[in-house]
Design a protein around this motif. Structure first.
Motif, PDB file in Angstrom:
ATOM      1  N   SER A  91     -14.542  10.078 -87.274  1.00  0.00           N
ATOM      2  CA  SER A  91     -13.382  10.414 -86.446  1.00  0.00           C
ATOM      3  C   SER A  91     -12.476  11.455 -87.101  1.00  0.00           C
ATOM      4  CB  SER A  91     -12.569   9.153 -86.132  1.00  0.00           C
ATOM      5  OG  SER A  91     -12.073   8.562 -87.322  1.00  0.00           O
ATOM      6  N   ILE A  92     -12.580  11.618 -88.437  1.00  0.00           N
ATOM      7  CA  ILE A  92     -11.735  12.620 -89.107  1.00  0.00           C
ATOM      8  C   ILE A  92     -12.146  14.040 -88.705  1.00  0.00           C
ATOM      9  CG2 ILE A  92     -11.383  11.065 -91.070  1.00  0.00           C
ATOM     10  CD1 ILE A  92     -13.127  12.989 -92.720  1.00  0.00           C
ATOM     11  N   LEU A  93     -13.334  14.171 -88.120  1.00  0.00           N
ATOM     12  CA  LEU A  93     -13.786  15.489 -87.670  1.00  0.00           C
ATOM     13  C   LEU A  93     -13.175  15.873 -86.328  1.00  0.00           C
ATOM     14  CD1 LEU A  93     -17.601  15.216 -88.538  1.00  0.00           C
ATOM     15  CD2 LEU A  93     -15.833  16.414 -89.852  1.00  0.00           C
ATOM     16  N   ASN A  94     -12.536  14.911 -85.672  1.00  0.00           N
ATOM     17  CA  ASN A  94     -11.987  15.183 -84.339  1.00  0.00           C
ATOM     18  C   ASN A  94     -10.860  16.206 -84.358  1.00  0.00           C
ATOM     19  OD1 ASN A  94     -13.780  13.344 -83.272  1.00  0.00           O
ATOM     20  ND2 ASN A  94     -12.326  11.647 -83.257  1.00  0.00           N
ATOM     21  N   LYS A  95     -10.229  16.410 -85.510  1.00  0.00           N
ATOM     22  CA  LYS A  95      -9.146  17.387 -85.575  1.00  0.00           C
ATOM     23  C   LYS A  95      -9.671  18.825 -85.617  1.00  0.00           C
ATOM     24  CE  LYS A  95      -8.604  17.057 -90.623  1.00  0.00           C
ATOM     25  NZ  LYS A  95      -7.636  16.764 -91.725  1.00  0.00           N
ATOM     26  N   TYR A  96     -10.998  18.957 -85.748  1.00  0.00           N
ATOM     27  CA  TYR A  96     -11.621  20.282 -85.728  1.00  0.00           C
ATOM     28  C   TYR A  96     -12.294  20.499 -84.377  1.00  0.00           C
ATOM     29  CZ  TYR A  96     -11.142  19.439 -90.756  1.00  0.00           C
ATOM     30  OH  TYR A  96     -10.656  19.116 -92.002  1.00  0.00           O
ATOM     31  N   GLN A  97     -12.331  21.736 -83.948  1.00  0.00           N
ATOM     32  CA  GLN A  97     -12.935  22.058 -82.664  1.00  0.00           C
ATOM     33  C   GLN A  97     -14.468  22.106 -82.790  1.00  0.00           C
ATOM     34  OE1 GLN A  97     -10.972  22.331 -79.880  1.00  0.00           O
ATOM     35  NE2 GLN A  97      -9.355  21.747 -81.322  1.00  0.00           N
ATOM     36  N   ALA A  98     -15.156  21.480 -81.853  1.00  0.00           N
ATOM     37  CA  ALA A  98     -16.621  21.447 -81.872  1.00  0.00           C
ATOM     38  C   ALA A  98     -17.175  22.714 -81.226  1.00  0.00           C
ATOM     39  CB  ALA A  98     -17.128  20.209 -81.146  1.00  0.00           C
ATOM     40  N   PHE A  99     -16.846  23.859 -81.852  1.00  0.00           N
ATOM     41  CA  PHE A  99     -17.280  25.152 -81.330  1.00  0.00           C
ATOM     42  C   PHE A  99     -18.206  25.827 -82.334  1.00  0.00           C
ATOM     43  CE2 PHE A  99     -12.882  25.472 -79.161  1.00  0.00           C
ATOM     44  CZ  PHE A  99     -13.337  24.687 -78.098  1.00  0.00           C
ATOM     45  N   PRO A 100     -19.280  26.465 -81.854  1.00  0.00           N
ATOM     46  CA  PRO A 100     -20.098  27.301 -82.748  1.00  0.00           C
ATOM     47  C   PRO A 100     -19.335  28.582 -83.065  1.00  0.00           C
ATOM     48  CG  PRO A 100     -20.873  27.500 -80.499  1.00  0.00           C
ATOM     49  CD  PRO A 100     -19.798  26.451 -80.483  1.00  0.00           C
ATOM     50  N   ASN A 101     -19.818  29.346 -84.048  1.00  0.00           N
ATOM     51  CA  ASN A 101     -19.115  30.571 -84.434  1.00  0.00           C
ATOM     52  C   ASN A 101     -20.084  31.746 -84.545  1.00  0.00           C
ATOM     53  OD1 ASN A 101     -19.794  30.978 -87.561  1.00  0.00           O
ATOM     54  ND2 ASN A 101     -19.533  28.785 -87.150  1.00  0.00           N
ATOM     55  N   GLN A 153     -26.265  24.977 -85.327  1.00  0.00           N
ATOM     56  CA  GLN A 153     -24.878  24.635 -85.595  1.00  0.00           C
ATOM     57  C   GLN A 153     -24.517  23.298 -84.955  1.00  0.00           C
ATOM     58  OE1 GLN A 153     -21.880  27.766 -85.304  1.00  0.00           O
ATOM     59  NE2 GLN A 153     -23.485  29.337 -85.259  1.00  0.00           N
ATOM     60  N   LYS A 154     -25.022  23.057 -83.772  1.00  0.00           N
ATOM     61  CA  LYS A 154     -24.768  21.772 -83.118  1.00  0.00           C
ATOM     62  C   LYS A 154     -25.469  20.641 -83.856  1.00  0.00           C
ATOM     63  CE  LYS A 154     -24.009  23.452 -78.387  1.00  0.00           C
ATOM     64  NZ  LYS A 154     -24.519  23.431 -76.982  1.00  0.00           N
ATOM     65  N   TYR A 155     -26.679  20.900 -84.337  1.00  0.00           N
ATOM     66  CA  TYR A 155     -27.449  19.861 -85.022  1.00  0.00           C
ATOM     67  C   TYR A 155     -26.735  19.404 -86.288  1.00  0.00           C
ATOM     68  CZ  TYR A 155     -31.348  17.442 -87.209  1.00  0.00           C
ATOM     69  OH  TYR A 155     -32.134  16.482 -87.801  1.00  0.00           O
ATOM     70  N   ILE A 165     -14.684  27.859 -90.956  1.00  0.00           N
ATOM     71  CA  ILE A 165     -15.873  27.230 -90.382  1.00  0.00           C
ATOM     72  C   ILE A 165     -16.090  25.901 -91.103  1.00  0.00           C
ATOM     73  CG2 ILE A 165     -18.352  27.473 -89.979  1.00  0.00           C
ATOM     74  CD1 ILE A 165     -17.884  30.553 -90.191  1.00  0.00           C
ATOM     75  N   VAL A 166     -16.154  24.819 -90.361  1.00  0.00           N
ATOM     76  CA  VAL A 166     -16.187  23.469 -90.926  1.00  0.00           C
ATOM     77  C   VAL A 166     -17.634  22.981 -91.071  1.00  0.00           C
ATOM     78  CG1 VAL A 166     -15.500  21.060 -90.586  1.00  0.00           C
ATOM     79  CG2 VAL A 166     -13.931  22.920 -89.972  1.00  0.00           C
ATOM     80  N   ILE A 167     -17.995  22.564 -92.293  1.00  0.00           N
ATOM     81  CA  ILE A 167     -19.342  22.062 -92.582  1.00  0.00           C
ATOM     82  C   ILE A 167     -19.231  20.608 -93.055  1.00  0.00           C
ATOM     83  CG2 ILE A 167     -21.454  22.420 -93.917  1.00  0.00           C
ATOM     84  CD1 ILE A 167     -20.490  25.308 -94.414  1.00  0.00           C
ATOM     85  N   PRO A 168     -19.603  19.637 -92.233  1.00  0.00           N
ATOM     86  CA  PRO A 168     -19.586  18.233 -92.681  1.00  0.00           C
ATOM     87  C   PRO A 168     -20.667  18.006 -93.741  1.00  0.00           C
ATOM     88  CG  PRO A 168     -19.586  18.380 -90.269  1.00  0.00           C
ATOM     89  CD  PRO A 168     -19.920  19.740 -90.799  1.00  0.00           C
TER      90      PRO A 168
END
Length: 247
Positions: free
Chosen positions: A35-45, A58-60, A72-75
């Motif tokens: 859930s901590i990833l929810n503050k980032y937008q789930a958009f490709p770049n 990127q979605k995978y 750019i956010v990388i989990p």
């Protein structure tokens, strides 16, 4: 006899020495709720698309975007797929020597391999390609090559070596970026050998001196066709007693 028994029961054998050593070796890796990833937008770049990382990839890997920092956010996930940190790459050009990446959520990256949990079925009983940055594994995914992981640095840790051995590969190929010194590649090979004494698999590396490409690039940066050429023509296998300097 009873007094000695009570002593060892309370203190532990040799005054509890081994208990203290064991506790030191246990490293607790903090995990986070997704859930901590929810503050980032789930958009490709677009930057990653230009770097041969398509939208599907990127979605995978759940790549997101930090609007506030323009990053750019990388989990980063552990071997079980649990979130253990977040890494960001600034989404603008950075001059050489300046910081490109930072961790908004701290991470013990040396305790895992990027892509290990996502690609595990493709790592066992075959060839494992080991790159430096997370981008290497994602570029391989974009090329439909799934037997790849990343160290997230230039150095293979002991934990990462154990993870590779536990996958029971037949071959392990180090794919360090062009320009990475052979002495450091040799160090990583030796770390892996230390934990593979009872396992039988070949070890190799990309000999970037055979290439005619731009310096300081990853083998995957130049597109699928060039990467396949590298795999087919520029990989050197190292024997058990060989040293890179002698090849």
């Amino acid at each position: 006899i009873s007094s000695y028994s009570d002593f060892f029961g309370k203190k532990g054998i040799f005054g509890g020495f081994y208990e203290r050593v064991r506790k030191r070796k246990i490293i607790q890796v903090k995990t986070y709720d997704d859930s901590i990833l929810n503050k980032y937008q789930a958009f490709p770049n677009i930057r990653f698309i230009r770097d041969h990382i398509p939208i599907e990839t990127q979605k995978y890997f759940d790549i997101r975007y930090d609007v506030e920092s323009q990053g750019i956010v990388i989990p980063i996930r552990d071997i079980y797929g649990q979130l253990i940190g977040v890494k960001e790459r600034f989404n603008y050009d950075i001059e050489d020597g300046e910081m490109k990446y930072f961790y908004p959520v701290s991470c013990r990256s040396s305790e895992t391999l990027f892509g290990y949990s996502q690609n595990y079925p493709y790592l066992t009983d075959g060839t494992i390609l080991i790159g430096e940055a997370e981008k290497f594994t994602m570029q391989c995914h974009g090329y439909k090559i799934r037997n790849a992981v990343s160290m997230m640095s230039g150095d293979l840790s002991m934990t990462q070596a154990k993870l590779i051995v536990s996958a029971h590969p037949k071959r392990v190929i180090f794919m360090h970026d062009q320009g990475y010194k052979f002495e450091f590649i040799q160090r990583n090979i030796n770390v892996l050998r230390r934990y593979s004494k009872f396992s039988e698999f070949e070890i190799g590396f990309w000999d970037w001196t055979k290439s005619q490409y731009a310096p300081k690039v990853s083998a995957t940066d130049m597109g699928k066709k060039t990467f396949e050429h590298v795999l087919n023509n520029e990989i050197v296998m190292v024997g058990d007693n060989e040293n890179i300097d002698e090849i």
